[in-house]
Design a protein around this motif. Structure first.
Motif, short mmCIF file in Angstrom:
data_model
loop_
_atom_site.label_atom_id
_atom_site.label_comp_id
_atom_site.label_asym_id
_atom_site.label_seq_id
_atom_site.Cartn_x
_atom_site.Cartn_y
_atom_site.Cartn_z
N MET A 98 17.29 3.92 2.63
CA MET A 98 16.35 3.06 1.93
C MET A 98 15.05 2.97 2.73
N ALA A 99 13.93 3.04 2.04
CA ALA A 99 12.63 2.99 2.69
C ALA A 99 12.33 1.57 3.16
N ARG A 100 11.66 1.48 4.29
CA ARG A 100 11.31 0.19 4.87
C ARG A 100 10.08 -0.39 4.18
N GLU A 101 10.14 -1.66 3.84
CA GLU A 101 9.01 -2.31 3.21
C GLU A 101 7.96 -2.69 4.25
N MET A 102 6.72 -2.42 3.93
CA MET A 102 5.60 -2.69 4.80
C MET A 102 4.63 -3.61 4.05
N ALA A 103 3.92 -4.45 4.80
CA ALA A 103 2.93 -5.35 4.20
C ALA A 103 1.54 -4.94 4.63
N CYS A 104 0.62 -5.02 3.70
CA CYS A 104 -0.78 -4.69 3.97
C CYS A 104 -1.41 -5.83 4.76
N ARG A 105 -2.13 -5.49 5.82
CA ARG A 105 -2.78 -6.52 6.63
C ARG A 105 -4.00 -7.11 5.94
N LYS A 106 -4.56 -6.41 4.95
CA LYS A 106 -5.76 -6.90 4.26
C LYS A 106 -5.43 -7.81 3.08
N CYS A 107 -4.51 -7.37 2.20
CA CYS A 107 -4.24 -8.16 0.99
C CYS A 107 -2.81 -8.70 0.93
N LYS A 108 -1.95 -8.36 1.89
CA LYS A 108 -0.58 -8.83 2.01
C LYS A 108 0.38 -8.27 0.95
N PHE A 109 -0.03 -7.25 0.23
CA PHE A 109 0.84 -6.60 -0.76
C PHE A 109 1.98 -5.90 -0.03
N VAL A 110 3.20 -6.02 -0.53
CA VAL A 110 4.36 -5.40 0.09
C VAL A 110 4.68 -4.11 -0.66
N THR A 111 4.84 -3.01 0.10
CA THR A 111 5.07 -1.70 -0.49
C THR A 111 5.99 -0.87 0.40
N THR A 112 6.56 0.18 -0.17
CA THR A 112 7.36 1.12 0.61
C THR A 112 6.57 2.40 0.87
N GLY A 113 5.37 2.49 0.33
CA GLY A 113 4.54 3.68 0.51
C GLY A 113 3.73 3.62 1.80
N LYS A 114 2.88 4.62 1.99
CA LYS A 114 2.04 4.71 3.18
C LYS A 114 0.64 4.16 2.94
N VAL A 115 0.33 3.88 1.66
CA VAL A 115 -0.97 3.32 1.29
C VAL A 115 -0.73 2.13 0.36
N CYS A 116 -1.49 1.08 0.57
CA CYS A 116 -1.34 -0.13 -0.25
C CYS A 116 -1.82 0.15 -1.68
#
Length: 62
Positions: free
Chosen positions: A1-19
């Motif tokens: 399972m891909a790790r969820e990451m949060a964008c430092r600018k808008c706080k959107f949570v995604t599993t991709g490499k770009v928000c």
């Protein structure tokens, strides 16, 4: 399972490499809390947090 990451600018949570929200690549795995926004135009929480797109957002991003 891909790790969820949060964008430092808008706080959107995604599993991709770009928000998908702001197109930033400044993502971090160090975040906590979740806000799910389904209808940002009628949501008081999204207005308070400044969220304009539906999606999954982190409450705290470090």
């Amino acid at each position: 399972m891909a790790r969820e990451m949060a964008c430092r600018k808008c706080k959107f949570v995604t599993t991709g490499k770009v928000c998908p929200g702001c197109k930033s690549s400044d993502l971090t795995p160090d975040w906590s809390g979740i806000v799910l926004v389904v209808d940002p135009t009628n949501s008081e929480i999204s207005k308070t947090l400044g969220i304009t797109q539906k999606g999954k957002y982190a409450i705290k991003v470090t």
